[in-house]
Design a protein around this motif. Structure first.
Motif, PDB file in Angstrom:
ATOM      1  N   THR A 145       0.886  -1.109  -0.168  1.00 54.08           N
ATOM      2  CA  THR A 145      -0.058   0.018  -0.010  1.00 54.08           C
ATOM      3  C   THR A 145       0.870   1.238  -0.067  1.00 54.08           C
ATOM      4  N   ALA A 146       2.040   0.985   0.312  1.00 56.30           N
ATOM      5  CA  ALA A 146       3.118   2.263   0.121  1.00 56.30           C
ATOM      6  C   ALA A 146       4.185   1.854  -1.026  1.00 56.30           C
TER       7      ALA A 146
ATOM      8  N   LEU B 137       0.439   0.780  -4.668  1.00 54.80           N
ATOM      9  CA  LEU B 137       0.231   2.062  -4.549  1.00 54.80           C
ATOM     10  C   LEU B 137       1.034   2.522  -6.098  1.00 54.80           C
TER      11      LEU B 137
ATOM     12  N   SER C 171       9.483   2.194   2.969  1.00 58.33           N
ATOM     13  CA  SER C 171       8.868   1.321   3.574  1.00 58.33           C
ATOM     14  C   SER C 171       9.521  -0.054   4.172  1.00 58.33           C
TER      15      SER C 171
ATOM     16  N   THR D 267       1.918   0.004   7.175  1.00 57.35           N
ATOM     17  CA  THR D 267       1.271  -0.572   5.921  1.00 57.35           C
ATOM     18  C   THR D 267       0.544  -1.805   6.253  1.00 57.35           C
TER      19      THR D 267
ATOM     20  N   GLN E 107      -1.790   6.558   0.092  1.00 58.95           N
ATOM     21  CA  GLN E 107      -1.696   5.316   0.680  1.00 58.95           C
ATOM     22  C   GLN E 107      -2.828   4.542   1.400  1.00 58.95           C
TER      23      GLN E 107
END
Length: 447
Positions: free
Chosen positions: A47-48, A52, A97, A123, A256
């Motif tokens: 998601t990061a 994404l 991340s 995340t 995000q």
């Protein structure tokens, strides 16, 4: 491996690497390059990172700023968190991340070099620790952690998986510095070492254990959820960057959150997207990132996770990888609170999805969930030709696993799955009359 060697290995991983990137100083009308470091195959950071990036949400958020600047995103993919930290402390990555242990090394290294960083969001996480697993070869006679005494084990020093290994060995009465031979290897190297027989076990983070088991190249020996300690991945940002460009970080965190909502609303489609971008099998991605997967995704910085981070410091200090770390000053959730607005407080207390079995049918963009393992097996038995993947949660830890790779126990009419021999044996010991059965027999019993 002696502690001195371990420390030197970790330090080597953190040495700055030569690369272009970093944010440009922004005058009116200038172009600002935002450099994002991510780990495409560490799939509970998607998601990061991977997801994404594929969705384009960050670029969309930047384009909506209309502040007179032109924004460009430079995505840089790495195998682990250590090189991301090296690039951040060299001023060449703005946002990165990584897992909980690497996050602490990121904090320590940033402070040491005068480029402080901060944890700004989360995340994926698992409140019991199920994101890390120790695996052995399919034909190995090793049945528990105690069997690892005197053996060679591959892991990535300073990673969350290494932290799990150290803690698990200590609980089993094994000194991780004296009683085993630990090899510091990148995940892919360790996987090859396991396959070649040059190591006896591999302790790694997502998605390596699931991938190797899915490929029938390994079997689970220890489920990190047996520790019952939270583990997570999160987003870290350079302090100087966020001070210069707070709206950019806020845009990233909004993006995000959008990617998180997309993953939670469309878990199968998200798994397919990540699979295409990484080359990982979608079935493996879904094991971790699915509707009832091992990882729960949410940007909120939960107190349980911050508490776990504080406990992790002692493990790194004992390995002489770092000194004291002020976790409270490292955590900075002001930007994610602003980005998420009123929903932030609700996200902090929202419970993870309950453990449940799932079946993914061939050609479908949805899965079917089941309340009991027996119901799942009954469905699989009746639709075997049309099953793409079946997942069942460990009856003790709740960790989701491939149904056909799980260990099955029959207890009366109950059919119960387990990730490892240890959790299966714990159940057998506590329930007289229960016995292990093969997956085929479990299907026959259910049908």
């Amino acid at each position: 491996m002696k502690r001195t060697a371990v420390a030197l290995s970790a330090a080597a991983l953190l040495l700055p690497l030569s690369a272009c990137g970093g944010s440009a100083e922004a005058g009116s009308g200038s172009t600002v390059t935002v450099t994002v470091g991510y780990q495409s195959k560490t799939i509970n950071t998607v998601t990061a990172g991977t997801l994404l990036r594929s969705l384009g949400y960050f670029e969309q958020q930047l384009n909506s700023l209309h502040d007179g600047h032109t924004y460009k995103v430079d995505w840089q993919d790495y195998a682990t968190g250590a090189p991301i930290t090296a690039q951040m402390t060299a001023g060449k990555i703005d946002i990165g991340s990584m897992g909980d242990f690497p996050l602490l090394l990121n904090a320590a290294r940033g402070k040491q070099l005068g480029r402080p960083t901060h944890l700004v969001s989360v995340t994926g996480y698992n409140l019991r620790g199920g994101l890390n697993t120790v695996v052995t070869t399919p034909g190995s006679q090793l049945a528990s952690l105690k069997d690892l005494k005197g053996r060679k084990i591959s892991t990535s020093i300073g990673s969350a998986a290494d932290g799990t290994l150290v803690r698990a060995l200590q609980r089993a009465g094994i000194d991780p510095d004296k009683d085993i031979s630990k090899l510091n290897q990148q995940p892919a190297v360790g996987a090859s070492a396991l396959s070649s027989g040059s190591v006896d076990a591999l302790s790694q983070f997502v998605a390596w254990p699931g991938l190797l088991v899915f490929q029938s190249r390994a079997k689970a020996l220890y489920d990190g959820a047996q520790l019952n300690l939270p583990t997570f991945h999160g987003v870290t940002a350079r302090e100087d960057f966020t001070h210069r460009h707070p709206v950019v970080l806020e845009a990233f965190l909004k993006a995000q959150a959008e990617a998180t909502d997309y993953l939670n609303a469309h878990p199968v489609t998200a798994a397919e997207k990540v699979a295409r971008a990484t080359g990982l099998p979608a079935e493996v991605v879904y094991l971790y990132n699915g509707a009832h997967g091992i990882a729960t995704f949410d940007p909120a910085v939960r107190p349980q996770l911050v508490s776990a981070l504080k406990q992790d410091v002692s493990v790194l200090k004992a390995a002489k990888l770092t000194g004291d770390i002020d976790v409270d000053s490292f955590v900075d959730d002001q930007y994610v609170k602003k980005a998420l607005g009123a929903s932030y407080a609700k996200r902090l207390t929202a419970p993870p999805a309950p453990a449940a079995g799932e079946v993914w049918a061939k050609g479908s963009d949805k899965t079917v969930s089941f309340k009991s393992a027996r119901e799942l097996l009954t469905y699989v038995a009746r639709h075997q030709a049309g099953i793409r993947a079946a997942y069942a949660p460990d009856a003790i830890t709740g960790t989701l696993w491939f149904a056909d790779k799980a260990l099955w126990v029959a207890d009366g009419k109950q059919l119960l799955p387990f990730v490892t021999p240890a959790t299966a044996q714990a159940y057998l010991t506590a329930h007289g009359g229960a016995r292990t059965v093969s997956y085929r027999e479990a299907l026959e019993r259910a049908s």
